[in-house]
Write a protein that holds these residues in place. Structure first.
Motif, PDB file in Angstrom:
ATOM      1  N   LEU A   1      23.016  -0.922 -30.997  1.00 28.74           N
ATOM      2  CA  LEU A   1      23.614  -0.180 -29.887  1.00 28.74           C
ATOM      3  C   LEU A   1      24.153   1.186 -30.302  1.00 28.74           C
ATOM      4  CD1 LEU A   1      25.534  -3.039 -28.061  1.00 28.74           C
ATOM      5  CD2 LEU A   1      23.203  -2.231 -27.742  1.00 28.74           C
ATOM      6  N   ALA A   2      24.425   1.354 -31.580  1.00 30.15           N
ATOM      7  CA  ALA A   2      25.010   2.609 -32.019  1.00 30.15           C
ATOM      8  C   ALA A   2      24.119   3.775 -31.594  1.00 30.15           C
ATOM      9  CB  ALA A   2      25.167   2.596 -33.539  1.00 30.15           C
ATOM     10  N   ASP A   3      24.717   4.839 -31.067  1.00 32.85           N
ATOM     11  CA  ASP A   3      24.008   6.048 -30.637  1.00 32.85           C
ATOM     12  C   ASP A   3      23.053   5.831 -29.477  1.00 32.85           C
ATOM     13  OD1 ASP A   3      25.286   7.217 -32.778  1.00 32.85           O
ATOM     14  OD2 ASP A   3      23.586   6.808 -34.140  1.00 32.85           O
ATOM     15  N   ARG A   4      23.065   4.660 -28.879  1.00 33.67           N
ATOM     16  CA  ARG A   4      22.181   4.476 -27.726  1.00 33.67           C
ATOM     17  C   ARG A   4      23.024   4.221 -26.484  1.00 33.67           C
ATOM     18  NH1 ARG A   4      18.910   2.012 -31.819  1.00 33.67           N
ATOM     19  NH2 ARG A   4      16.827   2.891 -31.781  1.00 33.67           N
ATOM     20  N   THR A   5      22.421   4.452 -25.336  1.00 35.46           N
ATOM     21  CA  THR A   5      23.061   4.070 -24.082  1.00 35.46           C
ATOM     22  C   THR A   5      22.758   2.594 -23.886  1.00 35.46           C
ATOM     23  OG1 THR A   5      22.546   6.255 -23.256  1.00 35.46           O
ATOM     24  CG2 THR A   5      23.214   4.608 -21.627  1.00 35.46           C
ATOM     25  N   ALA A   6      23.765   1.807 -23.514  1.00 36.46           N
ATOM     26  CA  ALA A   6      23.514   0.365 -23.477  1.00 36.46           C
ATOM     27  C   ALA A   6      24.307  -0.322 -22.387  1.00 36.46           C
ATOM     28  CB  ALA A   6      23.862  -0.247 -24.827  1.00 36.46           C
ATOM     29  N   VAL A   7      23.704  -1.385 -21.863  1.00 35.95           N
ATOM     30  CA  VAL A   7      24.392  -2.257 -20.922  1.00 35.95           C
ATOM     31  C   VAL A   7      24.311  -3.658 -21.494  1.00 35.95           C
ATOM     32  CG1 VAL A   7      24.590  -2.992 -18.540  1.00 35.95           C
ATOM     33  CG2 VAL A   7      23.452  -0.839 -19.074  1.00 35.95           C
ATOM     34  N   VAL A   8      25.460  -4.323 -21.595  1.00 36.02           N
ATOM     35  CA  VAL A   8      25.504  -5.654 -22.200  1.00 36.02           C
ATOM     36  C   VAL A   8      26.127  -6.605 -21.196  1.00 36.02           C
ATOM     37  CG1 VAL A   8      26.432  -7.013 -24.093  1.00 36.02           C
ATOM     38  CG2 VAL A   8      25.830  -4.615 -24.468  1.00 36.02           C
ATOM     39  N   VAL A   9      25.401  -7.675 -20.864  1.00 36.18           N
ATOM     40  CA  VAL A   9      26.010  -8.698 -20.019  1.00 36.18           C
ATOM     41  C   VAL A   9      26.679  -9.708 -20.924  1.00 36.18           C
ATOM     42  CG1 VAL A   9      25.505 -10.725 -18.630  1.00 36.18           C
ATOM     43  CG2 VAL A   9      24.583  -8.523 -17.980  1.00 36.18           C
ATOM     44  N   ALA A  10      27.943 -10.004 -20.651  1.00 33.76           N
ATOM     45  CA  ALA A  10      28.668 -10.933 -21.511  1.00 33.76           C
ATOM     46  C   ALA A  10      29.106 -12.151 -20.711  1.00 33.76           C
ATOM     47  CB  ALA A  10      29.872 -10.225 -22.108  1.00 33.76           C
TER      48      ALA A  10
END
Lengths: 598, 564
Positions: A522-531
């Motif tokens: 995820l570092a340096d990227r745009t991210a969506v995480v479902v938790a």
């Protein structure tokens, strides 16, 4: 259920290349019937020649030779007819399967959102439903063709030979139409009842087998056999009532065929004595009359094949006809900011929308975690971003361009997705990683495996990354599967990463390792995480809380604890419930439900 | 397992005899069906013969009155045929129904004593459904495989016998034609048709497997843009299937065509013979028409034998698979001299268990002591053997080495039924039957009244929901409880286990689908429902939300206590 005639035409015309073989098959069927009828006529004539004309065996030699030739022609014609329909069936089946499959893998299947069939349904469409087409073309269609043409040819022959006998057939004509209708309705009824009953009983049996553990644990396994008996009898009694009447169809059909033969024989006999009808004509008519009914019997026998295809066709047709046109979209200019603007998504079967007026902005390089109870709409947000769904109202845009205007295949090249249960296909480890980027080189695959923390377990396999994985990844643990999926995402090297609760089925230690691997991705990227579990959310810059299809909070962990009641409730359960360790929830050991996602 | 048996089943004779034994008295349906089929086919042949005779006779007669007998026969056979055909179909259905019931009962009764472990390796995918289909396939054997050859044989014998009284040469010719159509063609169909037909089935399931594998993750493939190889592979397999189907269709259609041609040829041969006999004065000309028409009709009557032969191959394969399963040795042998258990303590020492002799031990020197009334949590990574331990305690499997003492008695010495009465289990993938809530619960205790049912539902926290349903306790739960959510299903399963009222309760991931507060509340109510029950809570979360007396962890086949 659709109209049988329409279905027949639709199936026959779906593949233009099947037209030739189908026509050949029809012609050969007719030729085979004509050969049979000619042989029967010759047979009757020869009997007449010997019995009435007093000819000897040698006199009818030519006729016998001709009959043998006709018999051979009939064999050839039948084989040709079968070959034609098998060829047509093959072409039609392959065409339909390919078209349906292509419709399924299209970027956007359809604009509506409530029709995302389960993989089981897709499998049913692509295997059973398509296979039903085979039987339909090879068995049912020729029967229908013969049932239409056969009686007509016999009728014409009888009219030419003995108009009075044709009255019997004229009388049987309306009966015939009636019978066809009866076959269409009563037989359907019969087949449905029978199928329903048998499949119900099969289901009951399967249910008992599946529940053998529960039965045994309750000490009830030994009585269950008796239940089969009892339920079958109770169930059978009612269906037999229905069947008793439904079987009368076959009684009527048989009666019509045999009665017509008997009637023709008796009337011919009277007219031979009374009005001097020649023996030869009488006998010829007698041998032809049963052939008037034969095609109908055959149709009744093949009715089942027709039934299955009737049921299967609408399922296939929806893929072949309902597809929205593919509009060439714009290439994406970037992935972020990714904006959901007043998005609402309706789901059939749900009272409330899956998402209700949701607005969310994800900035470049930001990692956003979505948390909330099951059914809050987290997975729906991901499906929107992946372009698997389109909103019923509102818009989803990337770098200012609406996703609907984007070329979805290009858009997805910018996205790496790690789903909850990643697919493992039969093939090597490397093949599976390459699902992320089919033409990646060996070095790239190895780098991705290293980055995802999968290297150590892959090296421990006998063939390293060339080890064969079994279908469904049965020889991998949950953590190993997830690490392969993360390796896949690494390989894609996409600017936007989407993680669906990817640690749901893992135990705590494995979860830590997988989260570490994901963190690097995820570092340096745009991210969506479902938790589903809050601990996964520690990867995020910002946490968004969803509940009942709405956003109820957004911010950092501390901000949310202060402001958001839903979030506080979620977190408090984790504190109270924890045994042992004293660290905060974000590092620790929560037990959010692993269950049913949205 | 089962290999020795498979070898035995390959002898078709034994399979057939065994299949006939299974259905016991229902065998009578075979007899009834044969009788109806014989009447149908013989009256069909007789109708043609008498009609041909009637017309020939009319050529010679001067008044209709002399034809009375022939006319009566024509009418009789016509009526008989139509009626017998109806009977044949009716009996065929009724018989299939009874026979299928009998086979299923037999099959279930053979598997039940083996326990769920016998079906274990049939769990994956839909192999269990395949097994049910195999059992279903066996029904074909009786009416579609056994009946047609018998009926054809009797009909052929009758036709040849009656013709023999007219002329032996004609009878011999008919016999020859019938052997060709009823024996030679089916044998040839088997010889050349079987391999292509099997190839079609193999190709179809190959294609299906490919589809199933990729469709499960189709969204992922779409997003990754990796669908092209899948589509190509499906096209390739479909083309292979096409080739196989073309070959099978060729074999099948030559057989069908041959039967059609054979009828005409038989009629031509019978006519030639008849003409020669008439010429020599050995046959009355009035019977000439009878010979070819009977030959045509009789050959048609034995045609179903070919179809029966095709069915036979499939049935035999299905039977072999079914028998391989039902003939397994039971994994647990019941104690032949059972001892009563006292108390609800569970003491496990030095326990060792392996699934197969070659596989590594799942439990290896495990020790665990649960004094009566203990509430214990057992955790451990997935696949560490937690559920195996539950299986051992309810006697689904047997241990190789070491000791499990239940109420002070070694488990081997406890009757299986007794140990299941002492231990109630909610298994990880426990099953709800597709019937009513009430029937599902009554499984645990057939004598429980509704008050008691509501009580256990209340403890499980689902009584309010059940009462609010339109049919209450009589509401159907759907296939494996599909009409309820994951959490509601688990509550129903817990309620069922509570109804067992056993001294020992094992909950194997039984609350995994509930959210944490509900999970905790449920466990507290379950523990409060009966104080003093020995309870083992199996979970893969280390932090099960309950105040346990002890928490154990199972790793590498051993247990260690990790708290309290």
């Amino acid at each position: 259920m659709s109209n049988p005639r329409t279905t027949l035409r639709a199936i026959a015309t779906v593949e233009p290349d099947a037209r030739g073989p189908l026509v050949r098959s029809t012609c050969a069927e007719v030729a085979s019937l004509v050969a049979l009828l000619s042989a029967l006529v010759l047979l009757a004539r020869s009997i007449d020649d010997v019995f009435v004309g007093g000819r000897s065996l040698s006199d009818i030699g030519w006729a016998l030779t001709a009959i043998v030739v006709l018999a051979s022609l009939r064999v050839l014609a039948q084989r040709l007819a079968a070959h034609g329909s098998a060829t047509a069936a093959d072409r039609i089946r392959r065409r339909v399967r390919r078209d349906v499959l292509e419709a399924i893998v299209r970027p956007v299947r359809r604009l509506g959102t409530d029709q995302r069939p389960s993989s089981g349904e897709l499998l049913g469409d692509l295997s059973d439903a398509v296979d039903a087409i085979d039987d339909y073309v090879t068995k049912f269609r020729p029967s229908v063709v013969l049932a239409v043409i056969g009686p007509a040819i016999v009728f014409v022959a009888v009219v030419l030979l003995d108009p009075i006998s044709s009255l019997v057939l004229i009388f049987a004509g309306p009966m015939l139409v009636f019978l066809l209708a009866v076959i269409g309705q009563r037989t359907r009824e019969l087949t449905e009842v029978r199928l329903l009953e048998l499949s119900w009983l099969n289901g009951f049996f399967l249910d008992l087998l599946r529940g053998l553990g529960a039965l045994s644990a309750c000490n009830r396994a030994s009585d269950a056999g008796g239940r089969i008996e009892e339920v079958s009898r109770r169930h059978g009694a009612t269906t037999m009532e229905v069947l008793r009447t439904a079987f009368q169809t076959s009684l009527v059909l048989e009666w019509a065929a045999t009665a017509a033969t008997a009637l023709v024989a008796v009337t011919i006999s009277f007219r031979m004595i009374g009005s001097g009808l020649p023996f030869g004509v009488g006998l010829t008519v007698l041998v032809l009359v049963p052939e008037f009914f034969m095609p109908l019997r055959r149709l009744a026998l093949e009715y089942h094949a027709g039934q299955s295809a009737q049921a299967a066709w609408p399922r296939l047709a929806r893929w072949l006809t309902d597809q929205p046109p593919v509009v060439p979209g714009r290439p994406p200019v970037g992935v972020a900011p990714l904006v959901l603007d007043s998005v609402t998504v309706e789901r059939s079967g749900l009272q409330r929308p899956a998402l209700n007026d949701v607005t969310l902005r994800i900035d470049p390089g930001e990692t956003v975690a979505l948390v909330g109870p099951s059914g809050a709409g987290k997975t729906t947000v991901l499906e929107l971003i992946l372009g698997l769904l389109r909103p019923d109202s509102g818009s989803v845009s990337a770098a200012g361009v609406d996703l609907c205007d984007l070329d979805l295949e290009n858009w997805r090249r910018e996205v790496a997705w790690v789903p909850q249960s990643p697919t493992i296909v039969a093939g090597t480890v490397a093949d599976n990683v390459r699902l992320g980027l089919p033409d990646a080189g060996d070095d790239e695959v190895r780098r991705a495996l290293r980055a995802s923390g999968a290297e150590s377990f892959v090296e421990s396999l006998p063939g390293g990354e060339h080890s064969e994985l079994s279908e469904d990844g049965a020889n991998l643990s949950g953590g190993q599967r997830q690490r392969l999926a993360i390796a896949r995402a690494w390989l894609r090297n996409a600017p936007l990463v989407v993680l669906d609760e990817f640690t749901a089925h893992l135990d705590t230690d494995t979860e830590d390792a997988v989260i570490t691997a994901a963190g690097a991705l995820l570092a340096d990227r745009t991210a969506v995480v479902v938790a589903h579990r809050l601990r996964t959310a520690r990867l995020a810059d910002r946490i968004v809380v969803l509940d009942g299809g709405r956003i109820v909070g957004s911010g950092t962990h501390d901000e949310l604890l202060e402001r958001c009641a839903t979030y506080r409730r979620l977190v408090e359960h984790h504190r109270d419930g924890r045994l042992g360790a004293s660290a905060g929830w974000a590092t620790g050991t929560s037990a959010e439900p692993t269950a049913a996602n949205s | 397992m089962g290999h020795g048996y498979l070898r035995r089943t390959d002898g078709g004779q034994l399979v057939m005899r065994r299949l006939l034994t299974i259905i016991g008295p229902e065998r009578r349906w075979i007899g009834v069906a044969v009788a109806f089929a014989v009447v149908t086919t013989t009256s069909g042949v007789a109708l043609v013969a008498s009609a041909a005779y009637l017309i020939s006779r009319s050529e010679l007669a001067t008044a209709a009155t002399t034809l009375g007998v022939a006319i009566t026969f024509v009418r009789l056979f016509a009526a008989l045929r139509a009626t017998a055909r109806y009977g044949e179909r009716y009996v065929g259905h009724l018989g299939t129904f009874r026979i299928t019931t009998r086979i299923r009962t037999w099959c279930f009764d053979s598997i039940a004593p083996l326990g769920p472990a016998a079906l274990e390796h049939h769990r994956r995918g839909d192999v269990l459904a395949r097994f049910a289909d195999d059992v279903d396939e066996l029904q074909e054997f009786y009416l579609r495989v056994v009946v047609p050859p018998l009926a054809a044989g009797v009909t052929a014998a009758l036709a040849v016998g009656i013709l023999g009284r007219l002329d032996p040469a004609a009878a011999a010719l008919l016999a020859l034609c019938l052997v060709a159509a009823g024996v030679a063609v089916p044998v040839a169909a088997q010889r050349w048709g079987r391999a292509p037909a099997e190839a079609v089935i193999a190709r179809r399931s190959e294609l299906r497997a490919e589809l199933a594998e990729h469709l499960a993750g189709i969204d992922e493939l779409c997003v990754a843009g990796a669908t092209a190889p899948f589509v190509e592979e499906v096209e390739r397999l479909d083309a292979q299937l096409g080739t196989a189907e073309q070959q099978a269709s060729a074999a099948r259609s030559w057989v069908v065509a041959a039967l059609g041609g054979l009828g005409i040829l038989s009629a031509a041969a019978a006519l030639a013979l008849g003409a020669a006999l008439v010429e020599r004065g050995r046959l009355d000309g009035v019977l000439l028409a009878v010979l070819p028409l009977v030959a045509l009709a009789a050959v048609e009557a034995v045609a179903p034998v070919t179809l029966a032969a095709e069915h036979a191959g499939r049935t035999r394969a299905a039977a072999a698979r079914v028998f391989a399963l039902t003939d397994q040795q039971p994994l647990v042998v019941d104690a032949n001299d059972p001892m009563p258990t006292v108390g609800a303590a569970v003491e496990i020492s030095d326990l060792r268990f392996t699934y197969t002799p070659e596989a590594p031990a799942v439990l290896d020197g495990m020790d665990l002591r649960l004094p009566e009334g203990t509430v214990a949590v057992l955790t451990g990574p997935s696949g560490s053997g937690k559920s195996t331990l539950a299986d051992l305690l309810v006697r689904f499997r047997d241990y190789d080495h070491g000791s499990i003492r239940l109420g002070g008695v070694e488990l081997h010495r406890v009757a299986v039924a007794e140990s299941r009465n002492r231990v109630a289990l909610v298994a990880q993938h426990d099953h709800l039957f597709d019937t009513t809530v009430r029937d599902n619960l009554l499984l645990a205790d057939p004598d429980a009244d509704d008050d008691r049912l509501h009580h256990v539902l209340d403890v499980a926290g689902i009584d309010e929901l059940v009462v609010s349903l339109p049919d209450g306790l009589h509401e159907r739960v759907g296939e494996n409880g599909s009409r309820f959510s994951g959490g509601e299903r688990q509550r129903l399963l817990v309620a069922r286990a509570l109804l067992r009222d056993a001294d020992i309760l094992i909950l194997d991931e039984a609350t995994a689908h509930l959210d944490p507060p509900s999970e905790q509340a449920l466990l507290e109510r379950v523990l409060a429902e009966r104080v003093g029950r020995t309870t083992l809570i199996i979970t893969h979360h280390r932090d099960q939300l309950v105040h346990a007396d002890a928490v154990f962890e199972l790793t590498s086949g051993r247990v260690r206590q990790i708290s309290r």
